[in-house]
Scaffold this motif. Structure first.
Motif, PDB file in Angstrom:
ATOM      1  N   ASN A 213       0.831  -1.212   0.000  1.00  0.00           N
ATOM      2  CA  ASN A 213       0.000   0.000   0.000  1.00  0.00           C
ATOM      3  C   ASN A 213       0.863   1.259   0.000  1.00  0.00           C
ATOM      4  OD1 ASN A 213      -2.759  -1.209   0.276  1.00  0.00           O
ATOM      5  ND2 ASN A 213      -1.799  -2.087   2.090  1.00  0.00           N
ATOM      6  N   THR A 214       2.038   1.139  -0.621  1.00  0.00           N
ATOM      7  CA  THR A 214       2.952   2.267  -0.765  1.00  0.00           C
ATOM      8  C   THR A 214       3.138   2.522  -2.256  1.00  0.00           C
ATOM      9  OG1 THR A 214       4.055   1.681   1.298  1.00  0.00           O
ATOM     10  CG2 THR A 214       5.248   3.143  -0.174  1.00  0.00           C
ATOM     11  N   TYR A 215       3.067   3.786  -2.649  1.00  0.00           N
ATOM     12  CA  TYR A 215       3.050   4.134  -4.062  1.00  0.00           C
ATOM     13  C   TYR A 215       3.855   5.398  -4.338  1.00  0.00           C
ATOM     14  CZ  TYR A 215      -1.364   1.576  -3.317  1.00  0.00           C
ATOM     15  OH  TYR A 215      -2.320   0.675  -2.928  1.00  0.00           O
ATOM     16  N   TYR A 216       4.331   5.503  -5.587  1.00  0.00           N
ATOM     17  CA  TYR A 216       4.734   6.809  -6.084  1.00  0.00           C
ATOM     18  C   TYR A 216       3.417   7.491  -6.427  1.00  0.00           C
ATOM     19  CZ  TYR A 216       7.082  10.523  -8.612  1.00  0.00           C
ATOM     20  OH  TYR A 216       7.540  11.751  -9.004  1.00  0.00           O
ATOM     21  N   ALA A 217       3.184   8.653  -5.863  1.00  0.00           N
ATOM     22  CA  ALA A 217       1.858   9.269  -5.878  1.00  0.00           C
ATOM     23  C   ALA A 217       1.323   9.548  -7.290  1.00  0.00           C
ATOM     24  CB  ALA A 217       1.880  10.569  -5.078  1.00  0.00           C
ATOM     25  N   SER A 218       0.011   9.492  -7.397  1.00  0.00           N
ATOM     26  CA  SER A 218      -0.662   9.748  -8.666  1.00  0.00           C
ATOM     27  C   SER A 218      -2.039  10.350  -8.400  1.00  0.00           C
ATOM     28  CB  SER A 218      -0.827   8.438  -9.443  1.00  0.00           C
ATOM     29  OG  SER A 218      -1.687   8.623 -10.555  1.00  0.00           O
ATOM     30  N   HIS A 219      -2.396  11.353  -9.195  1.00  0.00           N
ATOM     31  CA  HIS A 219      -3.749  11.908  -9.110  1.00  0.00           C
ATOM     32  C   HIS A 219      -4.732  11.054  -9.901  1.00  0.00           C
ATOM     33  CE1 HIS A 219      -2.613  15.582  -7.063  1.00  0.00           C
ATOM     34  NE2 HIS A 219      -1.682  15.821  -7.960  1.00  0.00           N
ATOM     35  N   SER A 256       1.742   6.317   1.516  1.00  0.00           N
ATOM     36  CA  SER A 256       1.876   5.071   2.277  1.00  0.00           C
ATOM     37  C   SER A 256       0.863   5.006   3.415  1.00  0.00           C
ATOM     38  CB  SER A 256       3.300   4.940   2.826  1.00  0.00           C
ATOM     39  OG  SER A 256       3.549   3.636   3.318  1.00  0.00           O
ATOM     40  N   THR A 257       0.946   3.928   4.173  1.00  0.00           N
ATOM     41  CA  THR A 257       0.106   3.704   5.345  1.00  0.00           C
ATOM     42  C   THR A 257       1.001   3.548   6.570  1.00  0.00           C
ATOM     43  OG1 THR A 257       0.194   1.291   5.155  1.00  0.00           O
ATOM     44  CG2 THR A 257      -1.553   2.417   3.930  1.00  0.00           C
ATOM     45  N   VAL A 258       0.409   3.619   7.752  1.00  0.00           N
ATOM     46  CA  VAL A 258       1.214   3.445   8.967  1.00  0.00           C
ATOM     47  C   VAL A 258       1.787   2.028   9.047  1.00  0.00           C
ATOM     48  CG1 VAL A 258       0.086   5.258  10.319  1.00  0.00           C
ATOM     49  CG2 VAL A 258      -0.840   2.918  10.385  1.00  0.00           C
ATOM     50  N   THR A 259       1.048   1.044   8.555  1.00  0.00           N
ATOM     51  CA  THR A 259       1.537  -0.345   8.596  1.00  0.00           C
ATOM     52  C   THR A 259       2.736  -0.528   7.690  1.00  0.00           C
ATOM     53  OG1 THR A 259      -0.680  -1.172   9.092  1.00  0.00           O
ATOM     54  CG2 THR A 259       0.914  -2.770   8.268  1.00  0.00           C
ATOM     55  N   ASP A 260       2.654   0.007   6.472  1.00  0.00           N
ATOM     56  CA  ASP A 260       3.787  -0.101   5.552  1.00  0.00           C
ATOM     57  C   ASP A 260       4.998   0.687   6.060  1.00  0.00           C
ATOM     58  OD1 ASP A 260       2.534  -1.817   3.843  1.00  0.00           O
ATOM     59  OD2 ASP A 260       2.583  -0.508   2.092  1.00  0.00           O
ATOM     60  N   MET A 261       4.741   1.815   6.711  1.00  0.00           N
ATOM     61  CA  MET A 261       5.862   2.588   7.257  1.00  0.00           C
ATOM     62  C   MET A 261       6.538   1.827   8.395  1.00  0.00           C
ATOM     63  SD  MET A 261       6.373   5.164   5.402  1.00  0.00           S
ATOM     64  CE  MET A 261       7.653   5.838   6.454  1.00  0.00           C
ATOM     65  N   TYR A 262       5.757   1.081   9.146  1.00  0.00           N
ATOM     66  CA  TYR A 262       6.348   0.216  10.182  1.00  0.00           C
ATOM     67  C   TYR A 262       7.215  -0.868   9.538  1.00  0.00           C
ATOM     68  CZ  TYR A 262       6.579  -3.720  13.429  1.00  0.00           C
ATOM     69  OH  TYR A 262       7.025  -4.770  14.189  1.00  0.00           O
ATOM     70  N   LYS A 263       6.702  -1.483   8.467  1.00  0.00           N
ATOM     71  CA  LYS A 263       7.484  -2.489   7.745  1.00  0.00           C
ATOM     72  C   LYS A 263       8.777  -1.876   7.205  1.00  0.00           C
ATOM     73  CE  LYS A 263       3.588  -5.305   6.053  1.00  0.00           C
ATOM     74  NZ  LYS A 263       2.880  -5.726   4.813  1.00  0.00           N
ATOM     75  N   TRP A 264       8.681  -0.645   6.719  1.00  0.00           N
ATOM     76  CA  TRP A 264       9.853   0.072   6.206  1.00  0.00           C
ATOM     77  C   TRP A 264      10.887   0.255   7.314  1.00  0.00           C
ATOM     78  CZ3 TRP A 264      12.933   1.653   2.561  1.00  0.00           C
ATOM     79  CH2 TRP A 264      13.696   2.826   2.710  1.00  0.00           C
ATOM     80  N   ASN A 265      10.440   0.692   8.470  1.00  0.00           N
ATOM     81  CA  ASN A 265      11.364   0.895   9.587  1.00  0.00           C
ATOM     82  C   ASN A 265      12.021  -0.422  10.004  1.00  0.00           C
ATOM     83  OD1 ASN A 265      12.251   3.046  11.663  1.00  0.00           O
ATOM     84  ND2 ASN A 265      11.679   1.301  12.947  1.00  0.00           N
ATOM     85  N   GLN A 266      11.230  -1.486  10.023  1.00  0.00           N
ATOM     86  CA  GLN A 266      11.768  -2.807  10.370  1.00  0.00           C
ATOM     87  C   GLN A 266      12.814  -3.246   9.345  1.00  0.00           C
ATOM     88  OE1 GLN A 266      10.880  -3.188  13.673  1.00  0.00           O
ATOM     89  NE2 GLN A 266      10.562  -5.359  13.195  1.00  0.00           N
ATOM     90  N   ALA A 267      12.542  -2.984   8.072  1.00  0.00           N
ATOM     91  CA  ALA A 267      13.464  -3.386   7.007  1.00  0.00           C
ATOM     92  C   ALA A 267      14.800  -2.666   7.132  1.00  0.00           C
ATOM     93  CB  ALA A 267      12.839  -3.098   5.644  1.00  0.00           C
ATOM     94  N   ILE A 268      14.753  -1.398   7.508  1.00  0.00           N
ATOM     95  CA  ILE A 268      16.000  -0.642   7.700  1.00  0.00           C
ATOM     96  C   ILE A 268      16.742  -1.180   8.919  1.00  0.00           C
ATOM     97  CG2 ILE A 268      16.965   1.646   8.146  1.00  0.00           C
ATOM     98  CD1 ILE A 268      15.724   1.183   5.324  1.00  0.00           C
ATOM     99  N   LYS A 269      16.004  -1.422   9.994  1.00  0.00           N
ATOM    100  CA  LYS A 269      16.607  -1.949  11.227  1.00  0.00           C
ATOM    101  C   LYS A 269      17.254  -3.312  10.990  1.00  0.00           C
ATOM    102  CE  LYS A 269      14.219  -4.083  14.326  1.00  0.00           C
ATOM    103  NZ  LYS A 269      13.262  -4.503  15.379  1.00  0.00           N
TER     104      LYS A 269
END
Length: 359
Positions: A213-219, A256-269
């Motif tokens: 649920n993460t995207y390069y933004a689009s109108h 993005s969403t809060v869930t995907d941002m959490y996954k992102w943070n975990q991936a960096i960690k």
């Protein structure tokens, strides 16, 4: 003796039950305190927010408040999709480090390696761009921005818009936040990867990490659960100002969403995209030429409060504001996404991170 043994067992079981009960009550009190903070800031019939809190690899709080669409009176949901603005810079910085590990660029490469005629480009390195120490003027403060804000522009055309502006200072002399630097980084990613910036991050980051649920933004694209964006004018809500996403580009065009941002943070960690050694480069508190710390790494602010280090970054784009805070020592992550740039999550996100750390 049997009675003594039974009594000891009973006391042990009672103690365990009491400790568990205390722990549950304590957690419920923290959640109640956080709910109270949220409800004061994000009211039921106004624009809203989605927040997620994780501690030691577990999500301990995930809730939404307010409305995702004022016109249709639609409640906010925890997994609504928001524009995250400048938090995009984290993705751009990691993309650069990925390409560095592949041997396709060096952090000491100068801009002239990629844009030969860039003014002063022989003195400005990728490192300067990543750390906002390049001296390049932020294009959002350049005259004429309103005239191009609705136009779809190529990265080259956008760079041409600001590249002849006077330098704010010589590279490495000062820290000054500059979106222009991250626009140039997006162009460099395209040049060395032979892919568009959007395609690169979608294929090599979003897809690899299953950020669905993460995207390069689009109108134009239909994005499920997109939260509508709002602003305030004269104390009243209005729909957010339209801009072409080719302008924020690699400095601010991710959704993005809060869930995907959490996954992102975990991936960096967990070093899923780059090595542990390279990850340290992203979270180094870099210095100016004179040795002064800038409190910024590559795509993250590096801050310390009450002897607790935190990595953080916010985002602001028409209709949306966002804030993410990570406390590495305690492994606490808090992300707040909102759908009005009138109600910033910055302060409340920091307060919640501190609250969770203290409890």
């Amino acid at each position: 003796m049997k009675n003594t043994f039974f009594l000891k067992c009973l006391l042990t079981v009672t103690s365990i039950f009491f400790l568990n009960y205390q722990s549950i009550c304590h957690a419920q009190n923290i959640q109640s305190n956080i709910d109270s903070l949220m409800q004061k800031q994000y009211r039921p019939h106004e624009t809203g927010a989605s927040f997620l809190i994780a501690k030691k690899g577990k999500i301990i709080y995930k809730k939404a408040f307010g409305l995702s669409n004022l016109e249709l009176n639609v409640p906010m949901e925890p997994d609504n999709v928001f524009e995250i603005g400048s938090i995009t810079k984290q993705f751009t910085a990691i993309a650069i480090l990925m390409l560095m590990e592949e041997g396709k660029l060096n952090l000491e490469d100068t801009i002239t390696k990629f844009i030969p005629d860039y003014p002063h480009g022989n003195k400005i390195t990728i490192h300067h761009l990543l750390t906002h120490t390049s001296g390049i003027k932020d294009f959002t403060s350049v005259d004429g921005l309103n005239e191009i804000s609705k136009k779809d522009m190529t990265p080259t055309a956008l760079i041409n818009f600001f590249k002849n502006e006077p330098m704010d200072f010589l590279p490495g002399q000062q820290y000054k936040y500059s979106n222009s630097g991250y626009i140039l980084l997006g162009y460099i990613i395209e040049t060395v990867s032979a892919e568009s910036y959007a395609h690169f991050i979608e294929q090599h980051i979003f897809k690899k990490l299953q950020l669905k649920n993460t995207y390069y933004a689009s109108h134009k694209k239909i994005i499920n659960n997109r939260a509508s964006g709002y602003q305030k004018k004269d104390g009243k809500y209005i729909n957010n100002t339209y801009i072409s996403f080719s302008l924020p580009y690699s400095a601010g065009s991710i959704m993005s969403t809060v869930t995907d941002m959490y996954k992102w943070n975990q991936a960096i960690k967990d070093n899923l995209l780059i090595s542990k050694q390279t990850t340290k480069k992203a979270f180094t508190n870099y210095t100016l030429n004179n040795g002064t710390h800038i409190d910024y790494g590559y795509g993250w602010h590096i801050k310390t409060k009450n002897n607790v280090q935190r990595y953080e970054h916010g985002g602001s784009i028409f209709g949306y504001k966002s804030m993410g805070v990570y406390l590495p020592a305690q492994d606490i992550y808090v992300i707040g996404l909102t759908n009005c740039n009138c109600n910033s999550p910055t302060q409340i996100t920091k307060e919640i991170a501190q609250l969770v750390a203290e409890n």
